[in-house]
Design an enzyme around this catalytic site. Structure first.
Site, mmCIF file in Angstrom:
data_model
loop_
_atom_site.group_PDB
_atom_site.id
_atom_site.type_symbol
_atom_site.label_atom_id
_atom_site.label_comp_id
_atom_site.label_asym_id
_atom_site.label_seq_id
_atom_site.Cartn_x
_atom_site.Cartn_y
_atom_site.Cartn_z
ATOM 1 N N ASP A 1 64.965 59.992 2.855
ATOM 2 C CA ASP A 1 65.084 59.180 4.064
ATOM 3 C C ASP A 1 64.845 60.055 5.291
ATOM 4 O O ASP A 1 65.484 61.099 5.432
ATOM 5 C CB ASP A 1 66.499 58.579 4.107
ATOM 6 C CG ASP A 1 66.728 57.626 5.262
ATOM 7 O OD1 ASP A 1 65.818 57.452 6.098
ATOM 8 O OD2 ASP A 1 67.829 57.049 5.318
ATOM 9 N N SER B 1 72.072 51.473 7.616
ATOM 10 C CA SER B 1 70.990 51.743 8.561
ATOM 11 C C SER B 1 71.449 51.513 10.004
ATOM 12 O O SER B 1 72.449 52.095 10.427
ATOM 13 C CB SER B 1 69.772 50.892 8.192
ATOM 14 O OG SER B 1 68.623 51.294 8.901
ATOM 15 N N HIS C 1 65.309 55.156 1.935
ATOM 16 C CA HIS C 1 66.085 54.339 2.865
ATOM 17 C C HIS C 1 66.103 52.888 2.375
ATOM 18 O O HIS C 1 65.126 52.387 1.828
ATOM 19 C CB HIS C 1 65.437 54.422 4.247
ATOM 20 C CG HIS C 1 66.226 53.789 5.334
ATOM 21 N ND1 HIS C 1 67.211 54.468 6.018
ATOM 22 C CD2 HIS C 1 66.183 52.545 5.874
ATOM 23 C CE1 HIS C 1 67.731 53.675 6.927
ATOM 24 N NE2 HIS C 1 67.135 52.496 6.866
#
Length: 323
Positions: free
Chosen positions: A262, A165, A292
């Protein structure tokens, strides 16, 4: 985009991902949506304890590293006495959450699967620390260990960066910073990137995906960005919008992983297509049925463990390849 026009991703998740979404930790209070940032950080740490349990045991060592911003805590995971390379890990959390404990299992598994020393970097969080502080701290940590390798039994001839991320952005940005500023901390043999954001301000996936289930609505993404950046001009910086950097030359081999549902998946797709178009070594893999942050859930999701092993295999292959 009207919420009802978004894809109903919760009905399309894999069985493993659905099990995670529906899992209720006993005694865990609800997310403190109206709490201050420190309250949310403490909640995130509490919520991640379950997902970090039963991780591989290995030698660990904590080290405070001096940087221009003060000491930064690092944690060294050493699965064996000697290591063929050193892998630096940057945790996710939207630049505002997370620490070495919230991502402990991920780093332990990476160390086990690569057989290499993994160094987690507890970079300073936003909004208290603004761009580019986290990158400069990471570079300072790399420089420190390159100068003290013998003291920590490290092999820094070959190094890599990894992150999930926001940590994926920091991992790639740090490698590009080293290249662009002509700083040598070792030969960067690979960068492992799980569902990162790399500078897109809008995309098809950002319109179609994202909701309360993943904390990645458009408003959420704007909040993370505003917390991290100093001003609007930083949006175009080549170490924030990485597509404004030179991706046509000398980019270390990149393993680019994405989650099917995502909102940030188009960042990964664009990064892969850009590198591929300019003959920069890279590999892209999308993990179907996932949201995600799925990398955290290897206790319940075999595909999360697969994603870690895929990254580890990519890294190990580059250890054997002259560069």
């Amino acid at each position: 985009m009207k919420p009802e026009n978004k894809i109903p991703v919760l009905t399309r998740l894999s069985d493993e991902m659905k099990a995670v979404v529906n899992f209720q930790q006993p005694g865990l209070p609800p997310w403190p949506a109206d709490g201050d940032i420190e309250t949310q950080r403490q909640y995130y740490l509490l919520e991640r304890r379950f997902w970090n349990a039963d991780a591989p045991s290995m030698t660990t060592r904590t080290c405070a590293v001096p940087t221009p911003y003060g000491d930064v805590t690092t944690r060294l995971y050493s699965p064996q006495p000697t290591s063929q390379a050193t892998l630096y890990y940057l945790h996710g959390g939207g630049f505002i959450l997370g620490n070495l404990d919230t991502h402990d299992r991920i780093m332990r598994l990476l160390a086990r699967y690569t057989g290499c020393t993994v160094i987690g970097i507890d970079y300073s969080l936003s909004p208290q620390a603004r761009y580019p502080q986290a990158i400069e701290e990471t570079v300072a940590v790399c420089s420190y260990f390159s100068q003290h390798a013998d003291e920590y039994s490290l092999n820094v001839e070959k190094i890599g960066f990894a992150g999930d991320s926001a940590g994926a952005m920091l991992a790639l940005a740090s490698a590009l910073w080293l290249r662009d500023k002509h700083i040598r901390c070792g030969n960067v043999i690979a960068i492992l990137l799980w569902y990162g954001l790399y500078g897109l301000q809008d995309s098809v996936s950002r319109r179609l995906f994202g909701g309360a289930w993943d904390g990645l609505t458009r408003e959420d993404l704007d909040m993370y960005e505003k917390a991290y950046l100093r001003n609007d001009e930083d949006r175009e910086s080549p170490w924030y919008c990485l597509f404004n950097n030179d991706l046509t030359r000398d980019v270390p081999p990149c393993f680019i992983a994405s989650a099917e549902f995502d909102p940030l998946i188009d960042d990964s797709r664009l990064l892969h297509k850009t590198l591929q178009a300019h003959q920069q070594p890279c590999e892209y893999k999308m993990y179907p049925g996932t949201l995600h942050a799925f990398l955290h859930y290897s206790r319940m999701m075999t595909i999360a463990d697969d994603a870690l092993q895929d990254g580890a295999r990519f890294f190990m292959a580059r250890m054997k390849t002259p560069r």
